[in-house]
Design an enzyme around this catalytic site. Structure first.
Site, PDB file in Angstrom:
ATOM      1  N   LYS A 124      -5.054 -23.856  16.939  1.00 36.33           N
ATOM      2  CA  LYS A 124      -3.636 -23.990  17.252  1.00 36.33           C
ATOM      3  C   LYS A 124      -2.913 -22.981  17.615  1.00 36.33           C
ATOM      4  O   LYS A 124      -2.258 -22.649  18.358  1.00 36.33           O
ATOM      5  CB  LYS A 124      -2.923 -24.839  16.120  1.00 36.33           C
ATOM      6  CG  LYS A 124      -3.432 -26.257  16.084  1.00 36.33           C
ATOM      7  CD  LYS A 124      -2.530 -26.965  15.160  1.00 36.33           C
ATOM      8  CE  LYS A 124      -2.933 -28.598  15.112  1.00 36.33           C
ATOM      9  NZ  LYS A 124      -2.092 -29.267  14.356  1.00 36.33           N
ATOM     10  N   LYS A 132     -11.408 -32.623  20.411  1.00 32.26           N
ATOM     11  CA  LYS A 132     -11.140 -33.862  19.866  1.00 32.26           C
ATOM     12  C   LYS A 132      -9.564 -34.366  20.488  1.00 32.26           C
ATOM     13  O   LYS A 132      -8.775 -33.443  21.021  1.00 32.26           O
ATOM     14  CB  LYS A 132     -10.780 -33.493  18.403  1.00 32.26           C
ATOM     15  CG  LYS A 132      -9.468 -32.805  17.936  1.00 32.26           C
ATOM     16  CD  LYS A 132      -9.144 -33.033  16.442  1.00 32.26           C
ATOM     17  CE  LYS A 132      -7.749 -32.445  16.359  1.00 32.26           C
ATOM     18  NZ  LYS A 132      -7.043 -32.812  15.024  1.00 32.26           N
ATOM     19  N   LYS A 142      -2.686 -35.191  19.102  1.00 31.02           N
ATOM     20  CA  LYS A 142      -1.008 -35.349  19.493  1.00 31.02           C
ATOM     21  C   LYS A 142      -0.521 -34.404  19.988  1.00 31.02           C
ATOM     22  O   LYS A 142       0.033 -34.286  21.105  1.00 31.02           O
ATOM     23  CB  LYS A 142      -0.517 -35.599  18.079  1.00 31.02           C
ATOM     24  CG  LYS A 142      -0.852 -36.800  17.541  1.00 31.02           C
ATOM     25  CD  LYS A 142       0.285 -37.218  16.516  1.00 31.02           C
ATOM     26  CE  LYS A 142      -0.213 -37.499  15.025  1.00 31.02           C
ATOM     27  NZ  LYS A 142      -0.360 -36.378  14.200  1.00 31.02           N
TER      28      LYS A 142
HETATM   29  N1  AQP Z   1      -9.425 -37.195  17.258  1.00 30.15           N
HETATM   30  C1  AQP Z   1      -9.668 -37.527  16.141  1.00 30.15           C
HETATM   31  N2  AQP Z   1     -10.525 -38.439  15.669  1.00 30.15           N
HETATM   32  C2  AQP Z   1     -10.663 -38.785  14.361  1.00 30.15           C
HETATM   33  N3  AQP Z   1      -9.537 -38.519  13.486  1.00 30.15           N
HETATM   34  C3  AQP Z   1      -8.564 -37.890  14.084  1.00 30.15           C
HETATM   35  N4  AQP Z   1      -7.398 -37.407  13.273  1.00 30.15           N
HETATM   36  C4  AQP Z   1      -6.870 -36.732  14.177  1.00 30.15           C
HETATM   37  N5  AQP Z   1      -7.598 -36.478  15.195  1.00 30.15           N
HETATM   38  C5  AQP Z   1      -8.583 -37.416  15.083  1.00 30.15           C
HETATM   39  C6  AQP Z   1      -7.000 -37.714  11.731  1.00 30.15           C
HETATM   40  O1  AQP Z   1      -5.613 -38.449  12.138  1.00 30.15           O
HETATM   41  C7  AQP Z   1      -5.084 -38.060  10.742  1.00 30.15           C
HETATM   42  C8  AQP Z   1      -3.703 -37.670  10.942  1.00 30.15           C
HETATM   43  O2  AQP Z   1      -3.813 -36.635  11.697  1.00 30.15           O
HETATM   44  P1  AQP Z   1      -2.676 -35.251  11.474  1.00 30.15           P
HETATM   45  O3  AQP Z   1      -1.147 -35.862  11.870  1.00 30.15           O
HETATM   46  O4  AQP Z   1      -2.616 -34.864  10.233  1.00 30.15           O
HETATM   47  O5  AQP Z   1      -2.842 -34.388  12.506  1.00 30.15           O
HETATM   48  P2  AQP Z   1      -4.238 -33.723  13.139  1.00 30.15           P
HETATM   49  O6  AQP Z   1      -5.450 -33.883  12.022  1.00 30.15           O
HETATM   50  O7  AQP Z   1      -3.924 -32.355  13.313  1.00 30.15           O
HETATM   51  O8  AQP Z   1      -4.380 -34.613  14.285  1.00 30.15           O
HETATM   52  P3  AQP Z   1      -3.531 -34.579  15.542  1.00 30.15           P
HETATM   53  O9  AQP Z   1      -3.710 -35.850  16.000  1.00 30.15           O
HETATM   54  O10 AQP Z   1      -4.584 -33.562  16.492  1.00 30.15           O
HETATM   55  O11 AQP Z   1      -2.271 -33.935  15.531  1.00 30.15           O
HETATM   56  P4  AQP Z   1      -1.555 -32.682  15.746  1.00 30.15           P
HETATM   57  O12 AQP Z   1      -2.070 -32.453  17.201  1.00 30.15           O
HETATM   58  O13 AQP Z   1      -0.157 -32.967  15.563  1.00 30.15           O
HETATM   59  O14 AQP Z   1      -2.038 -31.526  14.990  1.00 30.15           O
HETATM   60  C9  AQP Z   1      -6.098 -37.109   9.993  1.00 30.15           C
HETATM   61  O15 AQP Z   1      -6.590 -37.799   8.940  1.00 30.15           O
HETATM   62  C10 AQP Z   1      -6.993 -36.752  10.706  1.00 30.15           C
HETATM   63  O16 AQP Z   1      -8.079 -36.295  10.527  1.00 30.15           O
END
Ligand code: AQP
Length: 332
Positions: free
Chosen positions: A119, A201, A204
């Site tokens: 990030k 991956k 968001k």
């Molecule tokens: N691509 C993915 N495949 C499987 N699991 C995923 N998770 C996120 N992306 C994937 C799981 O979703 C849960 C919530 O995620 P988060 O909101 O804590 O943020 P993150 O892990 O950082 O996921 P994002 O979507 O990429 O969000 P941003 O970009 O905002 O950081 C977690 O349990 C995560 O493992």
């Protein structure tokens, strides 16, 4: 320290950031398990709004995102009668214990977190200190509830291991205070990849609208995104994530949504077109009932559930916070 007495249900905790639309990776990696685990565990689920502030946001964006994501979670099937469901910033003990966790997490271990490296590398300039210390706050989120099991996607494995390490260090330094949590990562859907960049991956906070299936996408959008998903030129349907990441991602998604096996599914297709058509159909069947339930939920209902959830969460978190303050020698 153990949390539950034998015979009682294990304590589960997990959170999601209100940082954008909920996507298929969030659902298959984590949220699907949240819904199923509320039936046979003592589950606590949280919209982690403080974490969302680690990347720059416009005023009001996090509040609206919090309401939106809470509505979606209720539409997915979270039942506040069966779980504790609340917003992180409504329970001040998260920020308070987050500070204590920063004092037992080391600079070196936070520097090794791949999510921070990814990030911060993507940032256009400003990198907040909060992005760096994020895993210490996440450790606090988990430890505040005497959590035994944390259902997350594979991308969170390293953070949960860090939460274990800081809990063990705190316990060794100040006496037995925290329950040591374990992650629960699904066999299928643990890491859903971006449809346009299958080496990354699905996420968001990455700007890849064509590579991300959101749970609120219209059926035509889903069809279009899956049809345009990056594959390769050899035309062979084979499950091989290293050599064929795009095709393997589609097979993994289909397997996760239909409770199948990606290698077995590969044997059923000779061409990419029919595979893509089946993936799109399975995804549309998945999202349609969620979208129908969402339309029935208004913000007033969501706010009322979150207010009740915060009271119930505080009742669990406050005594743990008190225990931690006493253990580390603060004047209480
Ligand atoms: N691509 C993915 N495949 C499987 N699991 C995923 N998770 C996120 N992306 C994937 C799981 O979703 C849960 C919530 O995620 P988060 O909101 O804590 O943020 P993150 O892990 O950082 O996921 P994002 O979507 O990429 O969000 P941003 O970009 O905002 O950081 C977690 O349990 C995560 O493992």
């Amino acid at each position: 320290m153990t949390s539950t007495t034998p015979g009682t249900r294990p304590r589960v905790f997990s959170g999601i950031q209100p940082s954008g639309a909920v996507h298929l990776g969030n659902y298959l990696g984590a949220l699907r398990n949240w819904v199923s685990m509320q039936h046979d565990t003592d589950a606590v689920y949280c919209v982690v709004d403080l974490h969302a502030l680690t990347l720059p946001k416009e005023p009001g964006e996090v509040a609206q995102g919090t309401l939106d994501i809470a509505r979606i979670l209720l539409a997915l099937g979270l039942d506040p009668q069966r779980c504790v469901f609340f917003v992180q910033s409504h329970v001040h003990e998260h920020a308070e214990l987050g500070w204590l966790m920063q004092t037992v997490a080391s600079y070196g271990e936070l520097s090794r977190m791949t999510q921070f490296k990814d990030k911060s590398a993507r940032s256009s300039g400003f990198i907040s200190a909060g992005l760096f210390t994020y895993p210490a706050l996440q450790a606090a989120d988990i430890l505040l509830y005497d959590t035994e099991v944390v259902p997350v996607g594979d991308d969170q494995r390293q953070h949960i291991e860090l939460a274990r390490d800081v809990a063990l260090r705190f316990n060794a330094r100040y006496g037995d205070t925290f329950v040591i949590p374990e992650h629960r990562i699904p066999v299928a859907g643990a890491r859903v990849m971006d449809l346009q960049h299958p080496e990354n991956k699905m996420s968001k906070s990455v700007d890849s609208p064509q590579g991300t299936i959101n749970l609120l996408d219209a059926p035509q959008e889903i069809e279009k995104k899956v049809k345009r998903a990056v594959t390769d030129n050899d035309g062979e349907v084979r499950y091989d994530p290293a050599d064929k990441p795009g095709v393997s991602n589609l097979l993994s998604i289909l397997a996760a949504v239909t409770d199948g096996d990606p290698e077995q599914l590969a044997g059923q297709y000779q061409q990419y077109g029919p595979l893509k058509a089946d993936v799109a159909a399975a995804l549309i069947a998945l999202v349609e009932p969620i979208q129908a339930r969402l339309a029935q939920l208004d913000d007033a209902t969501v706010r009322a559930e979150l207010a009740l959830g915060a009271e119930r969460a505080t009742a669990i978190a406050a005594p743990v916070m008190d225990r931690a303050k006493r253990a580390c020698g603060l004047l209480v």
